[in-house]
Design a protein around this motif. Sequence first.
Motif, PDB file in Angstrom:
ATOM      1  N   ASP C 136       0.810  -1.209   0.000  1.00  0.00           N
ATOM      2  CA  ASP C 136       0.000   0.000   0.000  1.00  0.00           C
ATOM      3  C   ASP C 136       0.845   1.261   0.000  1.00  0.00           C
ATOM      4  O   ASP C 136       0.526   2.230  -0.659  1.00  0.00           O
ATOM      5  CB  ASP C 136      -0.910   0.012   1.234  1.00  0.00           C
ATOM      6  CG  ASP C 136      -1.842  -1.186   1.208  1.00  0.00           C
ATOM      7  OD1 ASP C 136      -2.343  -1.495   0.120  1.00  0.00           O
ATOM      8  OD2 ASP C 136      -2.039  -1.809   2.264  1.00  0.00           O
ATOM      9  N   GLU C 137       1.927   1.213   0.757  1.00  0.00           N
ATOM     10  CA  GLU C 137       2.712   2.431   0.941  1.00  0.00           C
ATOM     11  C   GLU C 137       3.421   2.770  -0.370  1.00  0.00           C
ATOM     12  O   GLU C 137       4.198   1.958  -0.879  1.00  0.00           O
ATOM     13  CB  GLU C 137       3.716   2.173   2.071  1.00  0.00           C
ATOM     14  CG  GLU C 137       4.057   3.397   2.870  1.00  0.00           C
ATOM     15  CD  GLU C 137       5.183   4.135   2.219  1.00  0.00           C
ATOM     16  OE1 GLU C 137       4.995   5.320   1.895  1.00  0.00           O
ATOM     17  OE2 GLU C 137       6.230   3.527   1.996  1.00  0.00           O
ATOM     18  N   LEU C 219      -2.224  11.979 -13.807  1.00  0.00           N
ATOM     19  CA  LEU C 219      -3.586  12.467 -13.555  1.00  0.00           C
ATOM     20  C   LEU C 219      -4.198  11.756 -12.367  1.00  0.00           C
ATOM     21  O   LEU C 219      -4.880  12.354 -11.541  1.00  0.00           O
ATOM     22  CB  LEU C 219      -4.455  12.254 -14.803  1.00  0.00           C
ATOM     23  CG  LEU C 219      -4.181  13.184 -15.983  1.00  0.00           C
ATOM     24  CD1 LEU C 219      -4.935  12.725 -17.213  1.00  0.00           C
ATOM     25  CD2 LEU C 219      -4.574  14.608 -15.640  1.00  0.00           C
ATOM     26  N   GLU C 220      -3.920  10.450 -12.284  1.00  0.00           N
ATOM     27  CA  GLU C 220      -4.489   9.691 -11.171  1.00  0.00           C
ATOM     28  C   GLU C 220      -3.946  10.164  -9.837  1.00  0.00           C
ATOM     29  O   GLU C 220      -4.694  10.294  -8.869  1.00  0.00           O
ATOM     30  CB  GLU C 220      -4.200   8.189 -11.346  1.00  0.00           C
ATOM     31  CG  GLU C 220      -5.314   7.486 -12.074  1.00  0.00           C
ATOM     32  CD  GLU C 220      -5.037   6.019 -12.297  1.00  0.00           C
ATOM     33  OE1 GLU C 220      -3.898   5.574 -12.055  1.00  0.00           O
ATOM     34  OE2 GLU C 220      -5.969   5.332 -12.731  1.00  0.00           O
ATOM     35  N   MET C 222      -2.900  13.057  -9.201  1.00  0.00           N
ATOM     36  CA  MET C 222      -3.509  14.369  -8.982  1.00  0.00           C
ATOM     37  C   MET C 222      -4.923  14.210  -8.430  1.00  0.00           C
ATOM     38  O   MET C 222      -5.328  14.885  -7.476  1.00  0.00           O
ATOM     39  CB  MET C 222      -3.565  15.098 -10.325  1.00  0.00           C
ATOM     40  CG  MET C 222      -3.871  16.539 -10.270  1.00  0.00           C
ATOM     41  SD  MET C 222      -3.793  17.086 -11.971  1.00  0.00           S
ATOM     42  CE  MET C 222      -3.919  18.818 -11.743  1.00  0.00           C
ATOM     43  N   MET C 223      -5.639  13.262  -9.026  1.00  0.00           N
ATOM     44  CA  MET C 223      -7.019  13.007  -8.587  1.00  0.00           C
ATOM     45  C   MET C 223      -7.030  12.574  -7.125  1.00  0.00           C
ATOM     46  O   MET C 223      -7.842  13.058  -6.332  1.00  0.00           O
ATOM     47  CB  MET C 223      -7.617  11.910  -9.465  1.00  0.00           C
ATOM     48  CG  MET C 223      -9.027  11.531  -9.112  1.00  0.00           C
ATOM     49  SD  MET C 223      -9.591  10.166 -10.134  1.00  0.00           S
ATOM     50  CE  MET C 223      -8.804   8.800  -9.320  1.00  0.00           C
ATOM     51  N   LEU C 226      -6.554  15.480  -4.849  1.00  0.00           N
ATOM     52  CA  LEU C 226      -7.773  16.285  -4.717  1.00  0.00           C
ATOM     53  C   LEU C 226      -8.788  15.592  -3.820  1.00  0.00           C
ATOM     54  O   LEU C 226      -9.447  16.211  -2.996  1.00  0.00           O
ATOM     55  CB  LEU C 226      -8.382  16.526  -6.100  1.00  0.00           C
ATOM     56  CG  LEU C 226      -7.692  17.575  -6.965  1.00  0.00           C
ATOM     57  CD1 LEU C 226      -8.301  17.595  -8.343  1.00  0.00           C
ATOM     58  CD2 LEU C 226      -7.806  18.944  -6.315  1.00  0.00           C
ATOM     59  N   ARG C 227      -8.890  14.282  -3.997  1.00  0.00           N
ATOM     60  CA  ARG C 227      -9.852  13.532  -3.192  1.00  0.00           C
ATOM     61  C   ARG C 227      -9.493  13.639  -1.704  1.00  0.00           C
ATOM     62  O   ARG C 227     -10.357  13.797  -0.856  1.00  0.00           O
ATOM     63  CB  ARG C 227      -9.855  12.073  -3.631  1.00  0.00           C
ATOM     64  CG  ARG C 227     -10.911  11.256  -2.909  1.00  0.00           C
ATOM     65  CD  ARG C 227     -10.806   9.798  -3.277  1.00  0.00           C
ATOM     66  NE  ARG C 227     -11.303   9.531  -4.616  1.00  0.00           N
ATOM     67  CZ  ARG C 227     -10.984   8.451  -5.308  1.00  0.00           C
ATOM     68  NH1 ARG C 227     -10.132   7.573  -4.818  1.00  0.00           N
ATOM     69  NH2 ARG C 227     -11.501   8.239  -6.504  1.00  0.00           N
ATOM     70  N   GLU C 229      -7.901  16.082  -0.329  1.00  0.00           N
ATOM     71  CA  GLU C 229      -8.243  17.431   0.109  1.00  0.00           C
ATOM     72  C   GLU C 229      -9.717  17.537   0.426  1.00  0.00           C
ATOM     73  O   GLU C 229     -10.128  18.175   1.390  1.00  0.00           O
ATOM     74  CB  GLU C 229      -7.907  18.422  -1.009  1.00  0.00           C
ATOM     75  CG  GLU C 229      -6.574  19.137  -0.832  1.00  0.00           C
ATOM     76  CD  GLU C 229      -6.307  20.047  -2.005  1.00  0.00           C
ATOM     77  OE1 GLU C 229      -7.066  21.007  -2.190  1.00  0.00           O
ATOM     78  OE2 GLU C 229      -5.352  19.767  -2.759  1.00  0.00           O
ATOM     79  N   LEU C 230     -10.524  16.878  -0.399  1.00  0.00           N
ATOM     80  CA  LEU C 230     -11.971  16.945  -0.224  1.00  0.00           C
ATOM     81  C   LEU C 230     -12.406  16.282   1.066  1.00  0.00           C
ATOM     82  O   LEU C 230     -13.251  16.791   1.800  1.00  0.00           O
ATOM     83  CB  LEU C 230     -12.664  16.246  -1.396  1.00  0.00           C
ATOM     84  CG  LEU C 230     -13.134  17.125  -2.541  1.00  0.00           C
ATOM     85  CD1 LEU C 230     -13.709  16.274  -3.628  1.00  0.00           C
ATOM     86  CD2 LEU C 230     -14.147  18.144  -2.052  1.00  0.00           C
ATOM     87  N   THR C 231     -11.832  15.154   1.346  1.00  0.00           N
ATOM     88  CA  THR C 231     -12.274  14.407   2.523  1.00  0.00           C
ATOM     89  C   THR C 231     -11.726  14.988   3.818  1.00  0.00           C
ATOM     90  O   THR C 231     -12.292  14.773   4.876  1.00  0.00           O
ATOM     91  CB  THR C 231     -11.855  12.931   2.427  1.00  0.00           C
ATOM     92  OG1 THR C 231     -10.477  12.898   2.079  1.00  0.00           O
ATOM     93  CG2 THR C 231     -12.663  12.190   1.403  1.00  0.00           C
ATOM     94  N   SER C 232     -10.645  15.727   3.723  1.00  0.00           N
ATOM     95  CA  SER C 232     -10.051  16.238   4.951  1.00  0.00           C
ATOM     96  C   SER C 232     -10.862  17.411   5.489  1.00  0.00           C
ATOM     97  O   SER C 232     -11.479  18.142   4.762  1.00  0.00           O
ATOM     98  CB  SER C 232      -8.602  16.654   4.723  1.00  0.00           C
ATOM     99  OG  SER C 232      -8.559  17.711   3.794  1.00  0.00           O
TER     100      SER C 232
END
Lengths: 52, 226, 232
Positions: C136-137, C219-220, C222-223, C226-227, C229-232
């Motif tokens: 995972d890491e 891109l992934e 980057m995505m 962003l995700r 950032e959204l959840t935090s």
Amino acid sequence: MGLEIMDTYRYMIAGYGVIFSFILGYLLRLFIRIRSVKRKISVYREMLEERS
Amino acid sequence: MRNYLRTVITVVWKDIVGEARNKEILTSMLVFSLLVILIFNFALDLDVQAQESVTAGVIWVTFTFAGTLGVNRSMASEREGGCLDGLLLVPVDRSALYVGKALGNLLFLLVIEVIILPIYSVLFNVNMLVPGFLLVVLLGSIGYIAVGTLLAAMSVQARTRDILLPILLFPLTIPILIPAVKASIGYLEGYPGSWIMTWLNVIIVYDLIFTAIAVMLFEYVVEEWS
Amino acid sequence: MEEKPRFLSLLDGITGILFLAAVLLVFFYAPLERSMGAVQKVFYFHVSTAWVGMLGFFVSALMGGMYILSRKKIWDMIGFSSVEISFIFFFIAIVSGSIWARPIWNTWWTWDPRLTTAAVVELIYGAYFLLRQAIDEPQQKARFSAVYAIFGFLSVPLTFVSIRMLRTIHPVVIGAGDPTGGGGFSMTGPMQVTFFFSLFTFSVLFVDVLWHRIRLEKLESMMNKLRLELTS
């Protein structure tokens, strides 16, 4: 080698069929993935902007 | 240099002492090897005529499986709180730890081989005390363990652990298994020396190259060992 | 970042034209081989796909070395991308070779050195994907893949040599050595042109696809950022 002419064409078509379909299939999948990731990025961006 | 050697010896000694205490690795390797031979006996119908051609193959498959088991177990016990963690904190050369672990693993595999070969000889009535054949066993084991120890250090850190090691290891060790089987057949059946030498050369080249790379790359595998 | 680089579009165009030209050369320019007839034409793209496969595996080992030395994420991205592409292309090479072998050797598969090596190589890189999946890491994943890519690539020549010492029936088309099995032939001028043009085309194709694949990887990541950032 005693091959029928028709046979050799059949195998040639099968061979190139496999080659082209795999390459095109991979490319298609790749572009669809790029597309969907891009869309997600823009959606996330919008959500972030709305929040701020 | 003396420091390096001392580290190597420490690691090997620690493995030996630990093994002498619980005999976990050796017993499981031994029982497993015997089971493999038993299964082959039924699966291949190893009577006297048939087994001549498959002896080398059966022997090497047995050692391969047993080797995977041993290497995996010895690395897993390091992770479950062995003292490699402690040694990694000390500023010693990481490759010394690798050499130590590999030597320990090699020793265990050799012990199993020393036990299994006479048993096989008795069970199937083949003479295995051919010096050349024993050399092949030694050389083959070295290469196998060299790669196995490194890959085991990776696989025990992964989520899928035990399943991962054989998948990683087997395709990489094919260039040692083929010549090992061939050279073994050569010695057991008394083929001409030049024929055997070409196979032996492949084993030696493999041993040299892969031991060298494993020594160089080990530090990147244990970087964030926890 | 999200916009497609202009040079990439240009490369897409060039690759498309080259590919079309290669197809035309294969079907209309290259002459029919005397004894094998039309099946022999599979050879041009078969060898080219295999070439892309080996090229990509080489690149991944190189990138593995680069990653270990510099620890830049980009090397891992390139290495992983090239393994994925090569895995697909190598698989195509195996399948198309198999289709060629059916009429020529009268079998879909033989345990010939090249075929066996190809199978082993596919297994090595299959294991590479499993290894990546099991970790995972991200940095650990990159380090382990780098090490495994180096090991994998270095074992290929030895695998080939050791299997080759058992008898071969795969035709040797380039370089010396007379073909021991069926299906060998010597290339005439137009055949050579077609052959090397296909190799070149596939090399360009590899670079082009690799670029796209690396873009996807970027891109992934980057995505994912962003995700997060959204959840935090």
